[in-house]
Design a protein around this motif. Structure first.
Motif, short mmCIF file in Angstrom:
data_model
loop_
_atom_site.label_atom_id
_atom_site.label_comp_id
_atom_site.label_asym_id
_atom_site.label_seq_id
_atom_site.Cartn_x
_atom_site.Cartn_y
_atom_site.Cartn_z
N ALA A 93 0.84 -1.20 0.00
CA ALA A 93 0.00 0.00 0.00
C ALA A 93 0.87 1.25 0.00
O ALA A 93 1.25 1.75 1.04
N ASP A 94 1.17 1.75 -1.19
CA ASP A 94 1.98 2.96 -1.37
C ASP A 94 3.34 2.88 -0.70
O ASP A 94 3.95 3.89 -0.39
N VAL A 95 3.78 1.69 -0.40
CA VAL A 95 5.15 1.43 0.02
C VAL A 95 5.58 0.18 -0.74
O VAL A 95 4.75 -0.61 -1.16
N VAL A 96 6.84 -0.01 -0.92
CA VAL A 96 7.33 -1.19 -1.61
C VAL A 96 7.00 -2.41 -0.77
O VAL A 96 7.23 -2.42 0.44
N GLN A 97 6.43 -3.43 -1.41
CA GLN A 97 6.14 -4.65 -0.68
C GLN A 97 7.45 -5.22 -0.17
O GLN A 97 8.41 -5.36 -0.93
N ASP A 98 7.51 -5.53 1.12
CA ASP A 98 8.76 -5.91 1.75
C ASP A 98 8.48 -6.97 2.81
O ASP A 98 8.24 -6.64 3.98
N VAL A 99 8.50 -8.24 2.42
CA VAL A 99 8.17 -9.32 3.34
C VAL A 99 9.21 -9.42 4.45
O VAL A 99 8.86 -9.60 5.61
N GLU A 100 10.49 -9.28 4.10
CA GLU A 100 11.54 -9.37 5.13
C GLU A 100 11.42 -8.21 6.13
O GLU A 100 11.60 -8.40 7.33
N GLY A 101 11.10 -7.02 5.63
CA GLY A 101 10.87 -5.88 6.51
C GLY A 101 9.67 -6.11 7.40
O GLY A 101 9.68 -5.72 8.58
N ALA A 102 8.65 -6.75 6.85
CA ALA A 102 7.46 -7.07 7.64
C ALA A 102 7.82 -8.01 8.78
O ALA A 102 7.40 -7.80 9.93
N VAL A 103 8.62 -9.02 8.49
CA VAL A 103 9.02 -9.98 9.52
C VAL A 103 9.79 -9.27 10.63
O VAL A 103 9.56 -9.52 11.82
N LYS A 104 10.67 -8.36 10.27
CA LYS A 104 11.44 -7.62 11.29
C LYS A 104 10.52 -6.83 12.20
O LYS A 104 10.71 -6.82 13.43
N LEU A 105 9.51 -6.18 11.63
CA LEU A 105 8.58 -5.41 12.45
C LEU A 105 7.68 -6.31 13.29
O LEU A 105 7.38 -5.99 14.44
N TYR A 106 7.25 -7.43 12.71
CA TYR A 106 6.47 -8.38 13.51
C TYR A 106 7.30 -8.86 14.70
O TYR A 106 6.79 -8.98 15.81
N ARG A 107 8.58 -9.13 14.45
CA ARG A 107 9.47 -9.60 15.52
C ARG A 107 9.61 -8.53 16.60
O ARG A 107 9.57 -8.82 17.80
N LYS A 108 9.75 -7.27 16.19
CA LYS A 108 9.85 -6.18 17.18
C LYS A 108 8.59 -6.13 18.03
O LYS A 108 8.65 -5.99 19.25
N ALA A 109 7.45 -6.19 17.38
CA ALA A 109 6.18 -6.14 18.11
C ALA A 109 6.04 -7.35 19.03
O ALA A 109 5.64 -7.22 20.18
N ALA A 110 6.41 -8.53 18.52
CA ALA A 110 6.34 -9.74 19.34
C ALA A 110 7.27 -9.65 20.54
O ALA A 110 6.89 -10.05 21.65
#
Length: 134
Positions: free
Chosen positions: A54-71
């Motif tokens: 959504a108006d940002v580059v799709q970034d699965v690895e970046g998503a995992v990093k943020l999920y890990r931070k939240a977790a």
């Protein structure tokens, strides 16, 4: 003033077009600012932008990093999402045992979606010994 909670709230308004024109790019910018201050819900919102591109580059690895931070901050939604990444091999090496461990953490926090995922793992014996009672 850099208040993370306010940035998150405004980001949600921008993403949904509530009280303002819908603007996914601005929403992602605001989520990023709040996420950089360690606000777990903002990290989850930003990850959702990454996942759907959504108006940002799709970034699965970046998503995992943020999920890990939240977790790591104890966020049950972050844990559940990270568990799904491990269960499906999205952005990480597929690891059913790690997925089960993470789903268990979120399920123990009372997240119904994680309880469902954990139940599926036990029903299929995915990452654990099959156990119909669990």
């Amino acid at each position: 003033q850099g208040l993370a909670e306010a940035q998150l709230t405004l980001g949600v308004c921008c993403a949904q077009g509530k009280g303002t024109t819908k603007n996914e790019e601005e929403a992602a910018r605001l989520y990023r600012q709040a996420a950089s201050q360690g606000l777990a819900p903002a990290q989850i919102c930003l990850v959702q932008c990454f996942e759907r591109g959504a108006d940002v580059v799709q970034d699965v690895e970046g998503a995992v990093k943020l999920y890990r931070k939240a977790a790591d901050q104890g966020d049950m939604h972050g844990r559940n999402a990270l568990g799904k990444c491990y269960a499906n091999g999205a952005g990480v090496v597929q690891d059913g045992e790690t997925a089960v461990k993470i789903f268990r953490q979120a399920a123990d926090q009372g997240l119904a979606a994680a309880q469902l995922e954990l139940g599926r793992c036990y029903a299929k014996g995915k990452g654990c010994v099959r156990n119909d009672e669990e």
